[in-house]
Design an enzyme around this catalytic site. Structure first.
Site, PDB file in Angstrom:
ATOM      1  N   LYS A 172       0.836  -1.207   0.000  1.00 25.84           N
ATOM      2  CA  LYS A 172       0.000   0.000   0.000  1.00 25.84           C
ATOM      3  C   LYS A 172       0.871   1.258   0.000  1.00 25.84           C
ATOM      4  O   LYS A 172       0.700   2.152   0.825  1.00 25.84           O
ATOM      5  CB  LYS A 172      -0.968   0.012   1.197  1.00 25.84           C
ATOM      6  CG  LYS A 172      -2.051  -1.044   1.081  1.00 25.84           C
ATOM      7  CD  LYS A 172      -2.823  -1.197   2.357  1.00 25.84           C
ATOM      8  CE  LYS A 172      -2.148  -2.202   3.258  1.00 25.84           C
ATOM      9  NZ  LYS A 172      -2.743  -2.478   4.523  1.00 25.84           N
ATOM     10  N   HIS A 173       1.840   1.270  -0.876  1.00 29.92           N
ATOM     11  CA  HIS A 173       2.703   2.437  -1.035  1.00 29.92           C
ATOM     12  C   HIS A 173       3.417   2.345  -2.389  1.00 29.92           C
ATOM     13  O   HIS A 173       3.341   1.322  -3.069  1.00 29.92           O
ATOM     14  CB  HIS A 173       3.735   2.511   0.107  1.00 29.92           C
ATOM     15  CG  HIS A 173       4.639   1.329   0.172  1.00 29.92           C
ATOM     16  ND1 HIS A 173       4.539   0.351   1.135  1.00 29.92           N
ATOM     17  CD2 HIS A 173       5.655   0.937  -0.641  1.00 29.92           C
ATOM     18  CE1 HIS A 173       5.456  -0.572   0.925  1.00 29.92           C
ATOM     19  NE2 HIS A 173       6.150  -0.246  -0.163  1.00 29.92           N
TER      20      HIS A 173
END
Ligand code: T46
Length: 142
Positions: free
Chosen positions: A56-57
Site C-alpha cells: 500500500k505504497h
C-alpha cells in the site's frame, strides 16, 4: 506468468535446475538477472492467511524485485494510470517494483514466503504512503 503491462514493472525469470528426486535449485546473478547492485534483502513471512494486506505504497527512487519462494499471494500493481493484478506462486519469477509503482500484496497463503531484493538501504522518506499524493506525482511524471 502473464506479461506485465503497467509502467515501471516487468518480470524476470531466474535460472533453475530441476534434479528429480533431489529438488530444484534456483539462481540469481547480479548483472545477469538482477539489473542493479543489491544493497538490501528482506523477507516477508507469517502473514495471517487470506486476511492481511501489505505494501500500500510506492517508492520515489527505489528499485526492487519481489519473489514468492513458497506458497502464494496476489500482488496488485498500479502505475497511476493502469492497474494489474498478478498471482505470485512460482519462485522462478521475480516482479520488478520500480519507482512510482503503487503495490499491494493480498490473499497470502499460510505458507507464503516473499523475498525482496532492493537497490538501496531502508529510507523512510522514499515511501509514498498516501494514494492521492501518489496519483498527483504519477500524473506529473507522464
Ligand atoms: C515494499 C514491500 C514489497 C525496516 O526497518 N527496514 C526495512 O528494510 C523494511 C523493508 C522495513 N522496515 C520496517 C518499517 C516498518 O516499521 O519494517 C516495518 C514493516 O514495513 P512495511 O510496513 O513497509 O512493510 P510492507 O510489507 O508493507 O512493505 C515492504 C517494504 O517496506 C516495501 O519497501 O516495497 O514490502
Amino acid at each position: 506468468m502473464r506479461k506485465i503491462t503497467v509502467k515501471n514493472s516487468g518480470i524476470i525469470k531466474l535460472q533453475s535446475f530441476d534434479d528429480f528426486p533431489d529438488g530444484r535449485l534456483i539462481v540469481a546473478e547480479i548483472g545477469k538477472h538482477i539489473p542493479f547492485e543489491i544493497r538490501r534483502i528482506y523477507v516477508i513471512t507469517n502473514v495471517l492467511e487470506g486476511r492481511s494486506s501489505r505494501g500500500k505504497h510506492a517508492h520515489r527512487k527505489l528499485e526492487q524485485y519481489i519473489f514468492c519462494f513458497n506458497g502464494s499471494c496476489i500482488i496488485e500493481l498500479d502505475d497511476g494510470t493502469k492497474k494489474q493484478k498478478m498471482v505470485m506462486r512460482d519462485p522462478r519469477y521475480g516482479i520488478r517494483l520500480g519507482p512510482m509503482l503503487w503495490h499491494v500484496m493480498r490473499r497470502f497463503s499460510k505458507d507464503c514466503v516473499l523475498l525482496v531484493v532492493a537497490s538501496d538501504y531502508y529510507d523512510k522518506s522514499d515511501y509514498i504512503r498516501d494514494y492521492k499524493e501518489f496519483l498527483k506525482l504519477a500524473k506529473k511524471k507522464i
